[in-house]
Design an enzyme around this catalytic site. Structure first.
Site: not given
Ligand code: RFL
Ligand code: PHB
Length: 386
Positions: A293, A381
């Protein structure tokens, strides 16, 4: 010297901000401590969310990424002697990830900025921020002075921008993990088409890639690990032990061209603004890389900051700038939770904690058998919509 936005740091955050501002007709100067060669070679992230890909394409810097990047429509969770696929195409239709090295993004952005006549100063070692709590902030470096309307602190976790804010003006939230990652880049065809996140009692392992001929791996290692402790043979033996756990899977080996140890940390400093200084990317927050991330959050911050600055320079209105931190932190905290959760799910903690191990396996079974649970993983995700 004078510019509208003084940007500290030529990582993905600083470079993309400079480029997006340029597209809005706003001037900036980027000051970077390292050399161009160094930032273009620094091996780091590899997974771009759909929204990151869309942002780069819309900004006209996505051409090579679309040509050379590898679109992936799922990932594999490997544990308990079996492989389990999380199918994005079924769970989050139309959304996917693209595997494309962060340093390639950086190269593309530097090329675009220089081609447009952009001002990036490399190897500037003594940047200092001044008068950030006034409407005439300025930067000094190597005997020069750069006057700006706004400063963007895009200088990563160890930069000078965040420490320029008085301590009592920031609240810091932090978590450390009892392990690090050993990252490996190898000249070998990937042994898998999709990323493999492997939970193993020996420790976590990740099989990623950069191209049809370059593989990227990570091994969970103790936090005090030194690269010298990991000669190539030991690395391959450990990767095999953690990944060759399902029938029919063999790990191909090859020349290791890079290794490095990355500490694992969760960190948020709030708010992401002090006066005319705005923090973006790793300067304001860090996540453990398990959720892929960090780079994507940097891109999301910069999108928000660009809109706010465009409004500010168009009509003097600071309303979006005033809400910048609050706006970004919503996404930041979602990613904080997701990254902490993926890390907790997949790593080996205290080997004596049999109860904790059973909880992990139970949750993995849930994520790989319940569509609701798998969708939670998949939508985080590939990245929540902006
Ligand atoms: P960067 O990339 O750290 O850039 C900051 C820049 O500022 C410069 N700088 C200074 N310049 C001038 N004066 C100073 N005093 C300065 N101090 C520092 C630095 O030299 C540098 O050029 O921060 P930015 O732009 O916010 O970008 C953040 C990302 O780099 C980071 O979040 C990701 O790399 C994290 N990350 C991952 N993110 C993903 O989205 N997906 C992934 O798959 C992923 N994998 C990873 C990762 C990070 C890793 N490491 C090594 C930390 C895997 C790894 C192993
Ligand atoms: C990478 O390819 O570098 C990579 C992939 C997935 C992650 C972290 C890093 O979660």
């Amino acid at each position: 010297m004078r510019t509208q936005v003084g940007i500290v740091g030529a990582g993905p955050a600083g470079l993309l901000l400079s480029h997006l501002l340029h597209l809005r007709g706003i001037s900036s100067v980027v000051l970077e401590a390292r050399s161009r060669e160094y930032v273009e070679r620094r091996v780091r992230a590899g997974v771009l969310e759909q929204g990151t890909v869309d942002t780069l394409v819309e900004a006209g810097v996505g051409e090579r990424m679309l040509r050379e990047g590898l679109p992936h429509h799922g990932i594999e969770l490997r544990y308990g002697g079996a492989r389990h696929r999380i199918p994005f195409e079924e769970l989050v239709p139309g959304r996917a990830i693209t595997v494309y090295g962060q340093q390639e993004v950086v190269k593309d952005l530097i090329a675009a900025r220089l081609e447009a006549g952009g001002d990036i100063r490399f190897e500037v070692l003594d940047v200092a921020l001044h008068d950030i709590d006034t409407d005439k902030p300025y930067l000094t470096f190597q005997g020069e002075r750069l006057d700006c309307d706004v400063i963007a602190g895009c200088d990563g976790f160890h930069g000078v921008s965040r420490p320029s804010i008085p301590r009592d003006a920031l609240t810091v939230y932090e978590r450390e993990y009892p392990f690090a990652w050993l990252g490996i880049l190898a000249r070998v065809r990937p042994s898998t088409e999709e990323l493999i996140y492997a939970r193993n009692d020996r420790g976590f392992a990740l099989h990623s890639m950069r191209s049809p001929t370059i593989s990227r791996f990570y091994l969970q290692v103790p936090p005090d690990t030194r690269e010298e402790d990991w000669p190539d043979e030991r690395i391959w033996a450990e990767l095999k032990a953690r990944l060759e756990t399902v029938p029919g899977f063999t790990l191909e080996t090859g020349e290791i061209v890079e290794k490095g140890v990355t500490p694992m940390r969760s960190f948020v400093a709030e708010p992401m603004q002090y006066g005319r200084l705005f923090l973006a990317g790793d300067a304001a927050h860090i996540v453990p890389p398990t959720g892929a991330k960090g780079l994507n959050l940097a891109v999301a911050d910069v999108r928000v900051l660009t809109e706010a600055l465009a409004r500010f320079f168009a009509d003097g209105s600071a309303d979006l700038l005033d809400r910048y931190s609050e706006h970004c932190l919503k996404r930041v905290w979602r990613a904080q939770h997701f990254s902490w959760w993926m890390t907790t799910l997949l790593h080996t903690f205290d080997s004596d904690d049999a109860y904790g191990r059973r909880l992990q396996l139970s949750y993995l079974d849930y994520v790989t058998s319940s569509k609701a649970a798998a969708t939670t993983l998949a939508e985080n995700y590939v990245g929540m919509p902006f």
